[in-house]
Motif scaffolding. Structure first.
Motif, PDB file in Angstrom:
ATOM      1  N   ILE A 418       0.856  -1.259  -0.086  1.00  0.00           N
ATOM      2  CA  ILE A 418       0.035   0.002  -0.091  1.00  0.00           C
ATOM      3  C   ILE A 418       0.832   1.261  -0.099  1.00  0.00           C
ATOM      4  CG2 ILE A 418      -1.752   1.412   1.386  1.00  0.00           C
ATOM      5  CD1 ILE A 418      -2.582  -1.273   2.416  1.00  0.00           C
ATOM      6  N   GLY A 419       1.943   1.116   0.744  1.00  0.00           N
ATOM      7  CA  GLY A 419       2.947   2.574   0.706  1.00  0.00           C
ATOM      8  C   GLY A 419       3.396   2.494  -0.504  1.00  0.00           C
ATOM      9  N   LEU A 420       3.901   1.554  -1.350  1.00  0.00           N
ATOM     10  CA  LEU A 420       4.360   1.693  -2.521  1.00  0.00           C
ATOM     11  C   LEU A 420       3.384   2.161  -3.616  1.00  0.00           C
ATOM     12  CD1 LEU A 420       6.843   1.156  -4.416  1.00  0.00           C
ATOM     13  CD2 LEU A 420       5.995  -1.299  -4.618  1.00  0.00           C
ATOM     14  N   TRP A 421       2.243   1.568  -3.482  1.00  0.00           N
ATOM     15  CA  TRP A 421       1.114   2.195  -4.365  1.00  0.00           C
ATOM     16  C   TRP A 421       0.938   3.679  -4.395  1.00  0.00           C
ATOM     17  CZ3 TRP A 421      -2.411   2.909  -7.854  1.00  0.00           C
ATOM     18  CH2 TRP A 421      -3.634   3.926  -7.439  1.00  0.00           C
ATOM     19  N   CYS A 422       1.031   4.258  -3.029  1.00  0.00           N
ATOM     20  CA  CYS A 422       0.776   5.672  -2.717  1.00  0.00           C
ATOM     21  C   CYS A 422       1.865   6.372  -3.410  1.00  0.00           C
ATOM     22  CB  CYS A 422       0.415   5.964  -1.340  1.00  0.00           C
ATOM     23  SG  CYS A 422      -0.976   5.458  -0.594  1.00  0.00           S
TER      24      CYS A 422
END
Length: 484
Positions: A418-422
């Motif tokens: 999720i961090g990488l997506w953001c």
């Protein structure tokens, strides 16, 4: 039992209101409605659910993890990725304010014009070059005020900011009620599905940086974590409440704008003058003339003035005070009798002056100039959010080294994903935002704006890469001078 110290600490409702005022403003509704019309409602639902909510909950977890951190994101980066990257994060947080500072004098003049003349003609009397020279003089004047340690305008700005919050919600409620209470006709008459569903084409994706710009910045509240009562629980709760307030304001505000302005025939100067048009019309609907307009214009004038003073001073002081001295030339930290870093101010003045003057050489229309500078902010400002997501990914990679009573997602792989997506979505939005909007394709002005959009972030961030080398040379020179 509640101790006296606990009683002085911030509660979740204090924090939620503080961060909401920091993050959100009526302009966020107007600017994105100007870009997308009523299709922005679906865009808000997507951006809030897929990006903003994870972003806010990550900030809540980071705040819970680093409860004693004084420097916010710089503390997070220093603790997880080392002092050099912490310096680059601090530099990014400061330097992205340069385009912001370049536009604030424009917004002050626009608010002043509406306050006095109660129409949008004042700003149109300037040619772009005369306007930009005027804004440069205005900026230098407020920099002089900031250099003398005058803080009263900052306090006025807090009051004005709270008043702006009240007026924004007042606008939404009164506009939504206007058809039933005042018999007002709804401007957007075509309420079929295509009015609300975005066309996910290239043009659409060039506008998402403005959405990201609108919902970002909640990490600015992170230095207050250590002043929060039961921070591990109440700080994340404040972030969640703030996200709910932003969602309500965005959705209801966009609906209210669609009721007042035809979504299929949006005024070209809505970004520049839209909030003033909105309050002027609202006053006419309710039979109070220009009362709402004048109140809004005065409030906006004080808000922008205070924000300019604060943004000249605070980010620079944070950069210079909380960065390892080996990355910053000693000369930049030199202060005057009022404690202002005067050489740092001079560096700010040079960079802001360049961004104020150069666009006027190739953008011959006042409205286009305003819109371009606003779009530039939507490209540059979100770059600072990248450090939030990078630090979050680093924390979740370093399993066992950091503990938190609150975790956004328990599973570390899911959290990092999720961090990488953001992170990637923010970068994508910034890149797409570089393509000019509202300008005929492949004309000289289109290429001029595209060149500025490409060069500005690279030059501003690039200066941060070479500054440590300058610091190494100049600081060694200063040491040799002292020793001799």
């Amino acid at each position: 039992m509640t101790t006296q110290d606990d009683a002085k600490k911030l509660r979740w409702y204090n924090l939620a209101l503080m961060v909401f005022v920091m993050v959100w403003g009526f302009g966020n509704v107007v600017n994105n409605y100007a870009n997308q019309g009523l299709t922005v409602i679906v865009s808000w639902i997507l951006i809030i659910s897929l990006y903003f909510v994870p972003y806010v909950l990550m900030v809540g977890e980071m705040g819970s993890t680093f409860q004693e951190g004084k420097a916010g994101v710089s503390t997070w980066v220093a603790s997880t990725m080392g002092p050099l990257l912490a310096y680059l994060a601090g530099w990014t947080y400061w330097v992205v304010h340069v385009p912001y500072l370049a536009q604030k004098p424009q917004q002050i003049l626009i608010a002043l014009g509406w306050s006095v003349y109660q129409n949008g003609t004042f700003i149109k009397t300037f040619t772009p070059m005369v306007l930009q020279l005027t804004t440069l003089v205005l900026f230098l004047f407020f920099m002089w005020i900031a250099s003398r340690g005058i803080t009263s305008l900052k306090r006025i700005g807090m009051v004005a900011g709270t008043s702006m919050l009240v007026m924004s919600f007042m606008y939404v409620l009164l506009m939504l009620a206007a058809p039933s209470l005042r018999g007002v006709s709804i401007a957007t008459t075509d309420l079929s599905l295509h009015t609300f569903i975005p066309n996910f084409d290239f043009t659409y994706f060039t506008t998402i940086s403005m959405l990201v710009f609108a919902v970002g910045g909640c990490e600015k509240i992170s230095p207050y974590v250590r002043n929060t009562f039961n921070a591990s629980k109440e700080f994340p709760r404040a972030m969640i409440i703030m996200a709910v307030l932003v969602a309500l304001s965005a959705l209801l505000g966009s609906l209210a704008m669609g009721m007042m302005f035809d979504s299929n025939n949006i005024p070209k100067d809505l970004k520049m003058n839209g909030p003033y048009y909105a309050f002027k019309l609202l006053g006419e609907y309710y039979g109070v003339g220009n009362l709402f307009l004048v109140l809004y214009a005065i409030t906006n004038f004080l808000t922008h003035t205070s924000a300019l003073i604060f943004s000249i001073d605070a980010p620079l002081k944070v950069l210079l005070a909380e960065t390892d001295s080996k990355y910053i030339p000693n000369a930049l930290s030199k202060t005057n009798e009022y404690g202002a870093p005067i050489n740092g101010y001079k560096m700010t003045a040079v960079l802001v002056g360049i961004i104020i003057i150069i666009p006027a050489l190739g953008i011959g229309n006042m409205n286009d100039l305003y819109n371009w500078l606003l779009d530039l902010n939507s490209i540059v400002m979100p770059l600072r959010y990248l450090w939030v997501f990078a630090a979050y990914i680093a924390v979740r990679r370093l399993i066992g080294q950091f503990s938190s009573d609150y975790k956004f997602v328990e599973n570390s792989f899911a959290a990092k994903t999720i961090g990488l997506w953001c992170f990637l979505f923010t970068a994508f939005a910034c890149i797409m935002g570089m393509f000019p909007k509202g300008v005929q394709l492949y004309t000289s002005q289109w290429y001029f704006q595209l060149t500025l959009n490409l060069l500005t972030p690279f030059v501003l961030l690039g200066l941060g890469l070479i500054l440590p080398s300058i610091a190494k040379w100049s600081n060694r020179k200063d040491s040799n001078t002292i020793s001799n």
